[in-house]
Scaffold this motif. Structure first.
Motif, PDB file in Angstrom:
ATOM      1  N   ASP A 128       0.829  -1.087   0.061  1.00  0.00           N
ATOM      2  CA  ASP A 128       0.005   0.006   0.121  1.00  0.00           C
ATOM      3  C   ASP A 128       0.682   1.106   0.003  1.00  0.00           C
ATOM      4  OD1 ASP A 128      -1.715   1.928   0.288  1.00  0.00           O
ATOM      5  OD2 ASP A 128      -2.362   1.326   2.336  1.00  0.00           O
ATOM      6  N   PHE A 175       2.135   5.683  -5.294  1.00  0.00           N
ATOM      7  CA  PHE A 175       1.437   4.990  -6.669  1.00  0.00           C
ATOM      8  C   PHE A 175       1.179   6.245  -7.628  1.00  0.00           C
ATOM      9  CE2 PHE A 175      -0.449   1.511  -3.898  1.00  0.00           C
ATOM     10  CZ  PHE A 175       0.348   0.460  -4.561  1.00  0.00           C
ATOM     11  N   MET A 183       4.278   3.428 -11.132  1.00  0.00           N
ATOM     12  CA  MET A 183       3.635   2.274 -11.536  1.00  0.00           C
ATOM     13  C   MET A 183       4.484   1.797 -12.906  1.00  0.00           C
ATOM     14  SD  MET A 183       1.195   0.918  -9.791  1.00  0.00           S
ATOM     15  CE  MET A 183      -0.023   0.217 -10.886  1.00  0.00           C
ATOM     16  N   LYS A 233      -4.313  -7.622  -0.594  1.00  0.00           N
ATOM     17  CA  LYS A 233      -5.325  -7.588  -2.121  1.00  0.00           C
ATOM     18  C   LYS A 233      -6.501  -6.728  -1.810  1.00  0.00           C
ATOM     19  CE  LYS A 233      -7.569 -11.888  -2.393  1.00  0.00           C
ATOM     20  NZ  LYS A 233      -8.227 -12.658  -3.201  1.00  0.00           N
ATOM     21  N   ARG A 237      -9.420  -3.853  -1.234  1.00  0.00           N
ATOM     22  CA  ARG A 237      -9.744  -3.017  -2.445  1.00  0.00           C
ATOM     23  C   ARG A 237      -9.804  -1.619  -1.949  1.00  0.00           C
ATOM     24  NH1 ARG A 237     -13.847  -5.810  -5.824  1.00  0.00           N
ATOM     25  NH2 ARG A 237     -13.689  -8.002  -5.081  1.00  0.00           N
ATOM     26  N   LEU A 285      -8.029   4.080  -1.747  1.00  0.00           N
ATOM     27  CA  LEU A 285      -7.811   2.916  -2.663  1.00  0.00           C
ATOM     28  C   LEU A 285      -6.578   2.027  -1.793  1.00  0.00           C
ATOM     29  CD1 LEU A 285      -7.591   4.279  -6.210  1.00  0.00           C
ATOM     30  CD2 LEU A 285      -8.979   2.507  -5.456  1.00  0.00           C
ATOM     31  N   ASP A 286      -6.899   0.702  -1.801  1.00  0.00           N
ATOM     32  CA  ASP A 286      -5.783   0.006  -1.224  1.00  0.00           C
ATOM     33  C   ASP A 286      -4.881  -0.825  -2.509  1.00  0.00           C
ATOM     34  OD1 ASP A 286      -4.397  -1.139   0.810  1.00  0.00           O
ATOM     35  OD2 ASP A 286      -6.072  -2.464   1.536  1.00  0.00           O
ATOM     36  N   GLY A 334      -4.894  -3.576  -3.462  1.00  0.00           N
ATOM     37  CA  GLY A 334      -5.295  -4.547  -4.407  1.00  0.00           C
ATOM     38  C   GLY A 334      -5.654  -4.012  -5.774  1.00  0.00           C
ATOM     39  N   ALA A 335      -6.058  -2.756  -5.756  1.00  0.00           N
ATOM     40  CA  ALA A 335      -6.350  -2.069  -7.056  1.00  0.00           C
ATOM     41  C   ALA A 335      -5.206  -1.755  -7.820  1.00  0.00           C
ATOM     42  CB  ALA A 335      -7.133  -0.638  -6.782  1.00  0.00           C
ATOM     43  N   TYR A 336      -4.201  -1.615  -7.375  1.00  0.00           N
ATOM     44  CA  TYR A 336      -2.836  -1.430  -8.062  1.00  0.00           C
ATOM     45  C   TYR A 336      -2.132  -2.884  -8.504  1.00  0.00           C
ATOM     46  CZ  TYR A 336      -3.159   3.470  -7.432  1.00  0.00           C
ATOM     47  OH  TYR A 336      -3.805   4.712  -7.530  1.00  0.00           O
ATOM     48  N   MET A 337      -2.510  -3.756  -7.997  1.00  0.00           N
ATOM     49  CA  MET A 337      -2.175  -5.039  -8.217  1.00  0.00           C
ATOM     50  C   MET A 337      -2.776  -5.632  -9.428  1.00  0.00           C
ATOM     51  SD  MET A 337      -3.068  -8.643  -5.771  1.00  0.00           S
ATOM     52  CE  MET A 337      -4.608  -8.688  -6.472  1.00  0.00           C
ATOM     53  N   LYS A 338      -4.082  -5.351  -9.323  1.00  0.00           N
ATOM     54  CA  LYS A 338      -5.077  -5.627 -10.655  1.00  0.00           C
ATOM     55  C   LYS A 338      -4.425  -4.776 -11.860  1.00  0.00           C
ATOM     56  CE  LYS A 338      -7.766  -8.527  -9.048  1.00  0.00           C
ATOM     57  NZ  LYS A 338      -7.999 -10.098  -9.392  1.00  0.00           N
ATOM     58  N   ALA A 339      -4.131  -3.696 -11.716  1.00  0.00           N
ATOM     59  CA  ALA A 339      -3.670  -2.933 -12.902  1.00  0.00           C
ATOM     60  C   ALA A 339      -2.267  -3.515 -13.284  1.00  0.00           C
ATOM     61  CB  ALA A 339      -3.353  -1.324 -12.304  1.00  0.00           C
ATOM     62  N   LEU A 340      -1.548  -3.837 -12.567  1.00  0.00           N
ATOM     63  CA  LEU A 340      -0.335  -4.544 -12.864  1.00  0.00           C
ATOM     64  C   LEU A 340      -0.441  -6.008 -13.510  1.00  0.00           C
ATOM     65  CD1 LEU A 340       2.476  -3.347 -10.394  1.00  0.00           C
ATOM     66  CD2 LEU A 340       2.019  -2.720 -12.625  1.00  0.00           C
ATOM     67  N   ASN A 361      -7.752   8.464  -6.414  1.00  0.00           N
ATOM     68  CA  ASN A 361      -8.654   8.070  -5.349  1.00  0.00           C
ATOM     69  C   ASN A 361      -9.804   9.017  -5.465  1.00  0.00           C
ATOM     70  OD1 ASN A 361      -8.566   6.517  -2.908  1.00  0.00           O
ATOM     71  ND2 ASN A 361      -8.254   8.653  -1.692  1.00  0.00           N
ATOM     72  N   ALA A 408      -5.198  -0.458 -17.536  1.00  0.00           N
ATOM     73  CA  ALA A 408      -4.882  -0.772 -16.374  1.00  0.00           C
ATOM     74  C   ALA A 408      -5.479  -0.065 -15.181  1.00  0.00           C
ATOM     75  CB  ALA A 408      -3.125  -0.637 -16.242  1.00  0.00           C
ATOM     76  N   TYR A 449     -11.894  -3.114  -9.959  1.00  0.00           N
ATOM     77  CA  TYR A 449     -11.784  -4.148  -8.697  1.00  0.00           C
ATOM     78  C   TYR A 449     -12.075  -3.332  -7.444  1.00  0.00           C
ATOM     79  CZ  TYR A 449      -9.070  -6.716  -5.340  1.00  0.00           C
ATOM     80  OH  TYR A 449      -8.884  -7.584  -4.399  1.00  0.00           O
TER      81      TYR A 449
END
Lengths: 208, 208
Positions: A125, A130, A135, A155, A157, A167-168, A170-176, B136, B171, B178
């Motif tokens: 986080d 971010f 990113m 992960k 949300r 935003l946690d 998980g959102a950036y994990m999904k983006a990558l 955000n 992305a 998500y």
């Protein structure tokens, strides 16, 4: 209390979350949730083992415990299972050299880890860190790897702060994941391995 | 050429992509791909209708066409189908008031759109504007809506610039999907509606 005693028969340990359970976060450090300081003290006086299992990945354990102790909690660093030190163990075991996209606060948990010539990416986080630039750098590192490994500290949300929803990781994990066509490895709740680690550190079996 | 004539029998129009097909982008404005200026000129002299169908969402059509004309292309604004003006049409039709997370360059395409008291979010390839704070804010707007509507100008994973691979809007679309537990509406390739719009603007049916 009789009903409680019955339900707790065979139970040897308790895992406690921190954020949102012991205290509510905020820019000023947050505040304890009413009754939680006393509840922790009482659990520690009981026959039950207690361990704190958090997904906090913006602060090192040292910072987190310092904050909680100032709020009156009886808690030490060694009692906390957190994703960054758990990930640090995994990196060592697998000889992974991470590119870190994490807050400065949590970077110290990776102090013993070789980060030269990265062969994986670790994201936590990272809040304001971010940025598009950060990113994109993480993305480029992954795309240059033959077998891209992305380790995500949780992960989630989003989480709640006094100022609103945030935003946690998980959102950036999904983006990558989407950009690279890969699936991240999650270190943190709700991954079963993470709960297992917390139990192991507490010396208790899952059924107890 | 006989083989070509045979293959083109019944074909009335040609849709051309721009970035990566007519020219390669870059910080200096990029450069035409060898032969593309002549190919466009030749198509325009032929009996075929020509239209340019792009997912470019960092520049307004005016900026994009200006750049291409300086590189020698025979192209006008009215010949370009781009996601921002297409989204603008949709917003008008459905009385949607967007919170815009877009580059300043493309903001002018939404000049006629009411953006007060937003009831949806529109994201485009925002580059550096994909800061944590901006993401955000978009997330918070969506979470406050009873039925969150997220419109994404394309769903590309990444694109290539002279400096390397760059994360594309897809992305960030996935990150918001998500975090909010929703599915975005995509305006741009490869959405069939978007190609239909380009054909309609060209006055040609799909089978032609």
């Amino acid at each position: 209390m009789a009903a409680w005693d019955k339900r707790l028969a065979g139970v040897r340990g308790v895992l406690l979350d921190i954020s949102g359970v012991l205290y509510d976060g905020g820019e000023d450090g947050g505040a304890p949730i009413p009754g939680s300081v006393e509840a922790v003290a009482r659990l520690k006086r009981s026959r039950l083992k207690v361990r704190f299992c958090t997904n906090e990945s913006q602060k090192s354990r040292r910072e987190l415990v310092g904050l909680l102790r100032r709020q009156g909690f009886d808690i030490s660093e060694g009692e906390v299972t957190a994703p960054a030190p758990a990930a640090s163990l995994i990196l060592k075991e697998r000889s992974l050299r991470p590119h870190l996209l994490v807050c400065d606060g949590v970077r110290s948990e990776f102090g013993q880890i070789d980060t030269t010539n990265p062969n994986c990416v670790v994201i936590a986080d990272a809040g304001e860190d971010f940025s598009y630039q950060n990113m994109n750098k993480a993305f480029q590192v992954l795309m240059e790897l033959e077998k891209p490994v992305l380790i995500s500290l949780g992960k989630g949300r989003y989480y709640k702060e006094t100022s609103g929803l945030m935003l946690d990781v998980g959102a950036y994990m999904k983006a990558l994941e989407y950009a690279c066509g890969i699936e991240a490895e999650v270190v943190g709740k709700p991954s079963p391995e993470y709960f297992q680690l917390a139990l192991k550190e507490m010396g208790v079996e899952a059924h107890e």
